[in-house]
Enzyme design. Structure first.
Site, PDB file in Angstrom:
ATOM      1  N   ARG A  36      -2.702 -12.709 -25.744  1.00 40.47           N
ATOM      2  CA  ARG A  36      -3.682 -11.768 -25.206  1.00 40.47           C
ATOM      3  C   ARG A  36      -3.515 -10.454 -25.953  1.00 40.47           C
ATOM      4  O   ARG A  36      -2.559  -9.719 -25.712  1.00 40.47           O
ATOM      5  CB  ARG A  36      -3.404 -11.581 -23.701  1.00 40.47           C
ATOM      6  CG  ARG A  36      -4.528 -10.971 -22.916  1.00 40.47           C
ATOM      7  CD  ARG A  36      -4.013 -10.482 -21.565  1.00 40.47           C
ATOM      8  NE  ARG A  36      -3.253  -9.258 -21.735  1.00 40.47           N
ATOM      9  CZ  ARG A  36      -2.216  -8.889 -20.964  1.00 40.47           C
ATOM     10  NH1 ARG A  36      -1.787  -9.651 -19.994  1.00 40.47           N
ATOM     11  NH2 ARG A  36      -1.591  -7.751 -21.196  1.00 40.47           N
ATOM     12  N   HIS A  79      -4.655  -6.929 -19.811  1.00 39.31           N
ATOM     13  CA  HIS A  79      -5.058  -8.022 -18.915  1.00 39.31           C
ATOM     14  C   HIS A  79      -6.512  -7.825 -18.476  1.00 39.31           C
ATOM     15  O   HIS A  79      -7.333  -8.732 -18.562  1.00 39.31           O
ATOM     16  CB  HIS A  79      -4.134  -8.058 -17.696  1.00 39.31           C
ATOM     17  CG  HIS A  79      -4.599  -8.983 -16.628  1.00 39.31           C
ATOM     18  ND1 HIS A  79      -4.558 -10.352 -16.766  1.00 39.31           N
ATOM     19  CD2 HIS A  79      -5.144  -8.742 -15.410  1.00 39.31           C
ATOM     20  CE1 HIS A  79      -5.053 -10.908 -15.673  1.00 39.31           C
ATOM     21  NE2 HIS A  79      -5.418  -9.955 -14.833  1.00 39.31           N
ATOM     22  N   TYR A  87       4.634  -2.433 -20.285  1.00 38.29           N
ATOM     23  CA  TYR A  87       5.546  -3.572 -20.127  1.00 38.29           C
ATOM     24  C   TYR A  87       5.756  -4.402 -21.391  1.00 38.29           C
ATOM     25  O   TYR A  87       6.486  -5.383 -21.368  1.00 38.29           O
ATOM     26  CB  TYR A  87       5.092  -4.458 -18.964  1.00 38.29           C
ATOM     27  CG  TYR A  87       3.658  -4.972 -19.064  1.00 38.29           C
ATOM     28  CD1 TYR A  87       3.351  -6.086 -19.833  1.00 38.29           C
ATOM     29  CD2 TYR A  87       2.617  -4.327 -18.388  1.00 38.29           C
ATOM     30  CE1 TYR A  87       2.060  -6.553 -19.920  1.00 38.29           C
ATOM     31  CE2 TYR A  87       1.316  -4.785 -18.473  1.00 38.29           C
ATOM     32  CZ  TYR A  87       1.040  -5.900 -19.235  1.00 38.29           C
ATOM     33  OH  TYR A  87      -0.249  -6.355 -19.326  1.00 38.29           O
TER      34      TYR A  87
HETATM   35  C1  LIG Z   1      -4.218 -16.736  -6.030  1.00 34.27           C
HETATM   36  C2  LIG Z   1      -4.181 -15.452  -6.804  1.00 34.27           C
HETATM   37  N1  LIG Z   1      -3.032 -14.737  -6.863  1.00 34.27           N
HETATM   38  C3  LIG Z   1      -2.975 -13.577  -7.552  1.00 34.27           C
HETATM   39  C4  LIG Z   1      -4.096 -13.107  -8.211  1.00 34.27           C
HETATM   40  C5  LIG Z   1      -4.019 -11.813  -9.019  1.00 34.27           C
HETATM   41  N2  LIG Z   1      -4.035 -12.140 -10.461  1.00 34.27           N
HETATM   42  C6  LIG Z   1      -5.174 -11.982 -11.180  1.00 34.27           C
HETATM   43  S1  LIG Z   1      -4.958 -12.429 -12.781  1.00 34.27           S
HETATM   44  C7  LIG Z   1      -3.338 -12.826 -12.527  1.00 34.27           C
HETATM   45  C8  LIG Z   1      -2.496 -13.340 -13.685  1.00 34.27           C
HETATM   46  C9  LIG Z   1      -2.961 -14.627 -14.262  1.00 34.27           C
HETATM   47  O1  LIG Z   1      -2.277 -14.916 -15.434  1.00 34.27           O
HETATM   48  P1  LIG Z   1      -2.579 -16.187 -16.300  1.00 34.27           P
HETATM   49  O2  LIG Z   1      -2.723 -17.385 -15.423  1.00 34.27           O
HETATM   50  O3  LIG Z   1      -1.564 -16.259 -17.364  1.00 34.27           O
HETATM   51  O4  LIG Z   1      -4.038 -15.907 -16.913  1.00 34.27           O
HETATM   52  P2  LIG Z   1      -4.491 -14.748 -17.923  1.00 34.27           P
HETATM   53  O5  LIG Z   1      -4.999 -13.628 -17.067  1.00 34.27           O
HETATM   54  O6  LIG Z   1      -3.335 -14.371 -18.757  1.00 34.27           O
HETATM   55  O7  LIG Z   1      -5.615 -15.340 -18.718  1.00 34.27           O
HETATM   56  C10 LIG Z   1      -2.979 -12.608 -11.193  1.00 34.27           C
HETATM   57  C11 LIG Z   1      -1.617 -12.833 -10.655  1.00 34.27           C
HETATM   58  C12 LIG Z   1      -5.282 -13.859  -8.111  1.00 34.27           C
HETATM   59  N3  LIG Z   1      -6.397 -13.489  -8.718  1.00 34.27           N
HETATM   60  N4  LIG Z   1      -5.297 -15.032  -7.420  1.00 34.27           N
END
Ligand SMILES: Cc1ncc(C[n+]2csc(CCOP(=O)(O)OP(=O)(O)O)c2C)c(N)n1
Ligand SMILES: [Mg+2]
Length: 375
Positions: A265, A269, A278
């Site tokens: 990425r 985010h 971080y």
């Molecule tokens: C069930 C749930 N828990 C927490 C969140 C908050 N949240 C949004 S994005 C994220 C991280 C996701 O990371 P990843 O699966 O690696 O996907 P990326 O964003 O890196 O594409 C979190 C914890 C959420 N949207 N849904």
């Protein structure tokens, strides 16, 4: 914790790669494909245009036109490779970052803007586009995709070259969710024709991949009883080849398959995040050398498959797309608040009608009443 320059910039010996970061074509015993100059130019164009749309989305958020934007910067190859591997009748279930896959499904980037402006959930018809609405609840779409794929199987839609397959997109962080585990168990025991496509971009907001797993993610597939492959997620040819293979396995009834697209990425985010809090910039610098678009450009030039006129025309198309997005966004009507009464339920009920009428009466009591208007 601030992570140092981690081993996660390298994908290891099992990484499937067809185009090196230097733009050299390499071959793979299992997943080689041949592409014509025209096909490779098309993949390049897809990546340049969707990157441009992504940068415009980011800029529009910074200028207050969008509430938030979720950048795909750096993940263009992972998404375009998988998206272009799909056949028209295959079905995709995205998370919230899959603007490149949406592009491949023929969804105009303007249709994504409402989601991040907070005015709709996506304006396309999921069944017609064969691309589900974005899912924000992490990992949930893996259950939806598995259920859909089980339906494809139970309805006899798999088994030959014309069979259907489903592909589900999720992140490295999502693999720690119960939903993803449950989806993989169900998919496995029902031989569901679903490709689990994990874009391991090394981060789940501020949580590094080391906090998700002690084994490479693709190896988890063996615990569920289906194949897992790690592909260079910054190599559009490798992503295309591996995804095409996996979708074909599924359509022939040999699914599921897990693909780990090893990528990065490059941006925050979301626009609400500040990654300098971080992670160190040397990690980003190391990944910049693996840019998914640059290696295709170098290869096209080396092979003399594209001339300056081609690159100029792609640039002009990207400029035009960016201008169109901007124009669309700044002119987007703000829907009236009464829309909540008309678009939540499929059919109106007396109770909802009464609540709507009461609400409209209330709004009409204001001198500068906003109900019912587009402002
Ligand atoms: C069930 C749930 N828990 C927490 C969140 C908050 N949240 C949004 S994005 C994220 C991280 C996701 O990371 P990843 O699966 O690696 O996907 P990326 O964003 O890196 O594409 C979190 C914890 C959420 N949207 N849904
Ligand atoms: Mg991630």
């Amino acid at each position: 914790m601030i992570a140092g320059l981690r081993a996660t910039t390298e994908g290891g010996a099992d990484l499937v790669q067809l185009l090196t970061p230097e733009g050299e074509r390499v071959h793979h015993p299992d997943f080689d494909i041949e592409v014509t100059p025209e096909e490779l130019r098309g993949l390049y164009r897809d990546m340049v245009l969707i990157r441009r749309a992504d940068r415009e989305g980011n800029a529009l958020q910074r200028q207050g036109q969008l509430g938030i934007w979720v950048p795909l910067l750096g993940q263009e190859a992972a998404q375009i490779g998988a998206g272009r591997a799909m056949k028209p009748h295959d079905m995709a279930f995205p998370s919230y970052r899959e603007h490149g896959v949406a592009w491949c499904r023929g969804i105009d980037p303007t249709e994504i803007l409402g989601i991040f402006r907070g005015t709709d959930h996506g304006s396309w018809d999921p069944l017609a586009a064969r691309f589900h609405l974005y899912t924000i609840v992490i990992g949930n779409q893996c259950l939806n995709a598995t259920g859909y794929a089980m339906g494809q199987r139970f309805q006899g839609k798999v088994g030959d070259d014309d069979g259907e397959a489903t592909i589900c997109f999720f992140g490295d962080g999502a693999t720690s969710q119960g939903d993803v585990h449950e989806a993989m168990v169900w998919a496995s025991v029902y031989d569901a024709p679903v490709v689990f496509y994990c874009q391991n971009n090394q981060w789940a907001i501020s949580e590094p991949i080391e906090r998700q797993t002690r084994v490479p993610l693709y190896q988890r597939a063996s615990g569920y009883g289906f194949p897992g492959i790690r592909v260079d997620g910054n190599d559009v040819l490798a992503c295309l080849a591996v995804s095409r293979w996996a979708l074909d396995e599924c359509r022939h009834g040999n699914g599921p398959v897990l693909i780990e697209a090893f990528t990065y990425r490059m941006d925050a985010h979301t626009t609400s995040d500040d990654p300098t809090r971080y992670r160190l910039s040397d990690e980003l610098e190391a990944w910049k050398l693996k840019d998914p678009i640059e290696r295709v450009r170098v290869h096209l030039v080396k092979q003399q498959w594209a001339d300056q006129e081609f690159f100029d025309s792609v640039q002009a198309d990207a400029d035009e797309l960016a201008a169109r997005l901007r124009d669309f966004c700044v002119n987007m009507p703000t829907p009236g608040p009464e829309r909540i009464f008309s678009e939540v339920y499929a059919q109106e009920s007396p109770q909802v009608r009464a609540q709507r009428d009461e609400f409209l009466d209330y709004m009409a009591g204001f001198a500068d009443a906003h109900a019912g208007g587009e402002h």
